[in-house]
Design an enzyme around this catalytic site. Sequence first.
Site, short mmCIF file in Angstrom:
data_model
loop_
_atom_site.label_atom_id
_atom_site.label_comp_id
_atom_site.label_asym_id
_atom_site.label_seq_id
_atom_site.Cartn_x
_atom_site.Cartn_y
_atom_site.Cartn_z
N HIS A 182 0.85 -1.18 0.00
CA HIS A 182 0.00 0.00 0.00
C HIS A 182 0.89 1.22 0.00
O HIS A 182 1.93 1.22 0.64
CB HIS A 182 -0.92 0.01 1.24
CG HIS A 182 -2.05 0.96 1.11
ND1 HIS A 182 -1.94 2.28 1.43
CD2 HIS A 182 -3.32 0.77 0.65
CE1 HIS A 182 -3.09 2.87 1.19
NE2 HIS A 182 -3.94 1.99 0.71
N ASP A 187 -7.94 -5.65 0.33
CA ASP A 187 -8.41 -6.42 -0.81
C ASP A 187 -7.97 -7.87 -0.79
O ASP A 187 -8.47 -8.69 -1.54
CB ASP A 187 -7.93 -5.77 -2.11
CG ASP A 187 -8.70 -4.50 -2.36
OD1 ASP A 187 -9.87 -4.46 -1.96
OD2 ASP A 187 -8.14 -3.56 -2.93
N1 ACO Z 1 4.18 -7.64 -4.71
C1 ACO Z 1 5.52 -7.69 -4.91
N2 ACO Z 1 6.31 -6.60 -4.81
C2 ACO Z 1 5.75 -5.44 -4.50
C3 ACO Z 1 4.37 -5.32 -4.29
C4 ACO Z 1 3.57 -6.48 -4.39
N3 ACO Z 1 2.26 -6.44 -4.19
N4 ACO Z 1 4.06 -4.02 -4.02
C5 ACO Z 1 5.21 -3.36 -4.06
N5 ACO Z 1 6.23 -4.21 -4.35
C6 ACO Z 1 7.65 -3.88 -4.41
C7 ACO Z 1 7.99 -3.16 -5.71
O1 ACO Z 1 8.37 -4.07 -6.73
C8 ACO Z 1 9.13 -2.27 -5.26
O2 ACO Z 1 10.29 -3.09 -5.15
P1 ACO Z 1 11.74 -2.49 -5.49
O3 ACO Z 1 11.98 -1.45 -4.43
O4 ACO Z 1 12.66 -3.66 -5.44
O5 ACO Z 1 11.64 -1.87 -6.87
C9 ACO Z 1 8.73 -1.86 -3.84
O6 ACO Z 1 7.92 -2.94 -3.37
C10 ACO Z 1 7.96 -0.55 -3.76
O7 ACO Z 1 6.86 -0.64 -4.67
P2 ACO Z 1 6.16 0.63 -5.34
O8 ACO Z 1 5.48 0.21 -6.60
O9 ACO Z 1 7.15 1.76 -5.44
O10 ACO Z 1 5.09 1.05 -4.25
P3 ACO Z 1 3.84 1.99 -4.50
O11 ACO Z 1 3.59 2.69 -3.22
O12 ACO Z 1 4.04 2.83 -5.71
O13 ACO Z 1 2.67 0.97 -4.84
C11 ACO Z 1 0.78 -0.42 -4.65
C12 ACO Z 1 1.64 0.66 -3.97
C13 ACO Z 1 0.31 0.08 -6.04
C14 ACO Z 1 -0.48 -0.68 -3.80
C15 ACO Z 1 1.62 -1.71 -4.80
O14 ACO Z 1 2.01 -2.18 -3.52
C16 ACO Z 1 0.86 -2.82 -5.54
O15 ACO Z 1 0.89 -2.83 -6.78
N6 ACO Z 1 0.18 -3.76 -4.80
C17 ACO Z 1 -0.59 -4.80 -5.42
C18 ACO Z 1 -1.92 -4.23 -5.87
C19 ACO Z 1 -2.86 -3.99 -4.70
O16 ACO Z 1 -3.03 -4.85 -3.83
N7 ACO Z 1 -3.51 -2.81 -4.71
C20 ACO Z 1 -4.49 -2.46 -3.68
C21 ACO Z 1 -4.14 -1.18 -2.99
S1 ACO Z 1 -5.28 -0.93 -1.67
C22 ACO Z 1 -6.66 -0.35 -2.38
O17 ACO Z 1 -6.70 0.22 -3.44
C23 ACO Z 1 -7.91 -0.56 -1.61
#
Ligand code: ACO
Length: 432
Positions: A310, A368
């Site tokens: 998140h 979720d």
């Molecule tokens: N699985 C694996 N790796 C992940 C995940 C994940 N779900 N989420 C983040 N990471 C990793 C990224 O690859 C990145 O790794 P790195 O530093 O080696 O490059 C690091 O964690 C940071 O990730 P970002 O994309 O920069 O984080 P951001 O804050 O932009 O993204 C998000 C947040 C979009 C929610 C992301 O965690 C994600 O895509 N999660 C899966 C989708 C999801 O569950 N969304 C629901 C959000 S809650 C809602 O809307 C109610």
Amino acid sequence: MNDTISKAALNFSDKTPAVDLPVYGGTIGPDAIDMRSLYSQSGKLSYDPGFMATASCHSAISYIDGEKGELLYRGYPIEQLATTCDYMDTCFLLLKGELPTAEEKTEFEKNVADNAMVHEQMQFFFRGFRRDAHPMSILVAIVGALSSFYHDSLDINDPAHREMAAQRLLAHMPTLVAMSYKYSIGQPFVYPRKDLYYTANFMRMMFSTPAEDYKINDVLVRALDRILILHADHEQNASTTTVRLAGSSGANPFACVSAGIACLWGPAHGGANEAALNMIKSIGSVDNVADFVKSVKDPENQSRLMGFGHRVYKNIDPRATLMRETCHEVLNELGLNNDPMFKIALEIERVALEDDYFVSRQLYPNVDFYSGIVQSALGMPTNFFTGIFALARTVGWIAQWKEMISDPEQRIGRPRQLYVGEPRRDVPPRGK
Ligand code: ACO
């Protein structure tokens, strides 16, 4: 409106003179540096794609402490609201700022029930869609289309119009989501009933047929009601920011909520519950969890562990804990204690929370991760999960839109950019 609590001095390594900027304090949470005079003072812009460190407004509606894993609606912890209040209390709270008295609640619920039926003409809109259309594509269109039905609530500068539009959106959403479902399976639309509670009425509109009335089960209604409470608002998330941005140009609230629905559809936002359940299904068995978790850590692999991570929570999402509890209750009630999906979900959670990749990046389950399992057990089709999220979030969008419209600091949202294209150049001579 904002009280300056200190000043920040910004120094530049070039010849630009230092800039003093006011710093504001909120009730709780991080202070914010007011950057509005940065450009006029220095000729420079702030650069923050993804709004990682930007407060786009001041707001009194909801608050997240991502480090603690805390969510407050109007100051009340989500755990208390989810266990002692229902969704109608929550809607009243978000819209009006306080929990309703018994009389206020009765009147509020009556107004919502009175507005639940949609214009009969709406059904012709539905008939224009393919039966296999994704419900979110229908909802984007149909909610936007509401503005062509309600010319008497489009004047955003009139508080009475704003109130009426808010009531209509809140009241219509369950009817429209249920109609999208009925249309997709070729069953007749079910009209709302005024004598039923909001969430029970929605479930009846989803699952009743002329041949068989839906039997309302209080445990299941309570579970869906909790899903609605947990998704009702979440400060300046992507879809809420979209609603505010659309509204900042003076667009009507139906168009703004339609824009919010479009944003919510994305798998990084509201589409994650559908994606999480599909992921759990594709894993297929507890034995495959470890390999799957390994695969999402591979930088070459674009896939993510859906329902994990998140932007703001760097601790367990408090809504995920409540949703896990609801998951237990629903599966118990339905005699599905050995549900393989739930077992896979628990195993993913266990493996990921012991894995340094997830721990070091502060990736925890979000709401979720479990809501898809609950909704699926309630009989909701997978491609409707995000529609139910939209139904729940509509109240938050409206509350935020109303707050923005009555904010004297409100201006059209118009970011700038760091231009990296060609500098000015002349068009070369061109042959005829
Ligand atoms: N699985 C694996 N790796 C992940 C995940 C994940 N779900 N989420 C983040 N990471 C990793 C990224 O690859 C990145 O790794 P790195 O530093 O080696 O490059 C690091 O964690 C940071 O990730 P970002 O994309 O920069 O984080 P951001 O804050 O932009 O993204 C998000 C947040 C979009 C929610 C992301 O965690 C994600 O895509 N999660 C899966 C989708 C999801 O569950 N969304 C629901 C959000 S809650 C809602 O809307 C109610």
